[in-house]
Scaffold this motif. Structure first.
Motif, PDB file in Angstrom:
ATOM      1  N   SER A   4      32.264  14.502   9.304  1.00 23.80           N
ATOM      2  CA  SER A   4      32.469  13.205   8.682  1.00 23.80           C
ATOM      3  C   SER A   4      33.559  13.344   7.640  1.00 23.80           C
ATOM      4  N   ASN A   5      34.353  12.304   7.449  1.00 18.54           N
ATOM      5  CA  ASN A   5      35.330  12.403   6.356  1.00 18.54           C
ATOM      6  C   ASN A   5      34.899  11.592   5.133  1.00 18.54           C
ATOM      7  N   THR A   6      33.618  11.246   5.108  1.00 16.75           N
ATOM      8  CA  THR A   6      33.044  10.654   3.896  1.00 16.75           C
ATOM      9  C   THR A   6      32.223  11.730   3.180  1.00 16.75           C
ATOM     10  N   GLU A   7      31.792  11.454   1.953  1.00 22.23           N
ATOM     11  CA  GLU A   7      31.076  12.479   1.178  1.00 22.23           C
ATOM     12  C   GLU A   7      29.672  12.748   1.694  1.00 22.23           C
ATOM     13  N   ILE A   9      26.826  12.226   5.234  1.00 25.92           N
ATOM     14  CA  ILE A   9      26.671  11.854   6.631  1.00 25.92           C
ATOM     15  C   ILE A   9      25.873  10.544   6.613  1.00 25.92           C
ATOM     16  N   VAL A  80      35.839  15.941   5.560  1.00 22.37           N
ATOM     17  CA  VAL A  80      36.863  16.668   6.308  1.00 22.37           C
ATOM     18  C   VAL A  80      38.243  16.072   6.036  1.00 22.37           C
TER      19      VAL A  80
ATOM     20  N   ASN B 124      36.099   4.722   6.344  1.00 23.99           N
ATOM     21  CA  ASN B 124      36.928   5.694   5.626  1.00 23.99           C
ATOM     22  C   ASN B 124      38.162   6.120   6.437  1.00 23.99           C
ATOM     23  N   THR B 151      35.406   8.130  10.098  1.00 23.13           N
ATOM     24  CA  THR B 151      34.064   8.470  10.544  1.00 23.13           C
ATOM     25  C   THR B 151      33.508   7.324  11.392  1.00 23.13           C
TER      26      THR B 151
END
Lengths: 104, 160
Positions: A4-7, A9, A80, B124, B151
């Protein structure tokens, strides 16, 4: 392994942090693709050979990052990021990094 | 080789390329924009947003990284125009459209990958641009790469 590219999941909770994991690969384009690309440079448009090359390379970087995360006992990589740097003529480094975590 | 044929080759070939790529380049661009607009309309139900957090009412059942990328090149004529622009300054329109096309194409590919994987939305979304050099000392532009990543979100009720 979830990426995931967020902080976080989404829909899950982080229970343990393992720190930064990364994967990188340096790729050079081959001469056949180069000739096609220089023709395309005159006509304009998508350089499909390069698109594929960079995609494959980026996947490799992701796989390496994932392997590192797995070896630490993580089941997800959050936040990521990707970066690309062209280090020499015809060669580029593709880099992926993130934070390995355990989620539940 | 006598001087007139030499001059003809030295001047004629670039001139021929300029005229030819003036037509082919704009045709390629028009076709690409048509395809971009059509696909943007088709994929309008799948939102790709730059927010990091989700709306509270979304019931997430799965997620994963999705990406889309494209390497695109300007044509001979546009490169020539951009070169002329360096003398007078101002907007380099020919490079603006190439960047616009590359970014929109990358986002469309991201959406297509997300749709194929069954995601209902992408959050995002980040865009990254890289220049591929072709000169020996890292100068010149062989192509521009744009990467879009985000995501993908799977929702219990399908669509958001």
């Amino acid at each position: 392994m979830i990426h995931s590219n967020t902080e976080t999941i989404p829909g899950k909770e982080i229970v343990q942090f393992f720190g930064v994991v990364s994967g990188s690969t340096v790729r050079a384009k081959h001469i056949g693709r180069d000739i096609m690309a220089s023709l395309k440079n005159i006509i304009g448009g998508e350089l499909k050979g390069y698109t594929e090359l960079l995609q494959e390379a980026r996947n490799d970087a992701l796989v390496r990052m994932t392997e590192q995360a797995e070896s630490l006992g993580a089941n997800a990589v959050v936040n990521v990021r990707f970066s690309t740097s062209s280090i020499a003529q015809g060669a580029a480094e593709l880099f992926a990094y993130g934070t390995a975590v355990r989620v539940e | 080789m006598d001087p007139t044929t030499e001059a003809l080759i030295n001047l004629g070939l670039p001139l021929l390329l300029l005229v030819a790529t003036y037509f082919t380049g704009s045709a390629v661009e028009r076709r690409h924009y048509r395809s971009i607009r059509a696909r943007e309309f088709e994929s309008r139900q799948l939102p790709a947003i730059t927010f990091r957090t989700l709306p509270r009412r979304w019931e997430v059942v799965g997620s994963g990284l999705v990406s889309g990328s494209v390497v695109i090149s300007v044509d001979y004529f546009k490169r020539f125009l951009a070169g002329l622009r360096q003398f007078v300054g101002g907007r380099v329109k020919s490079y603006e459209t190439i960047l616009d096309r590359a970014r929109r194409e990358a986002v469309l590919r991201l959406k297509e990958e997300a749709a194929a994987a069954g995601y209902a939305a992408v959050i995002n979304v980040r865009l990254e641009t890289a220049r591929m050099a072709n000169g020996r000392n890292g100068s010149g532009i062989a192509g521009l790469e744009v990467l879009a990543y985000g995501t993908g979100i799977k929702l219990r009720h399908g669509a958001p």
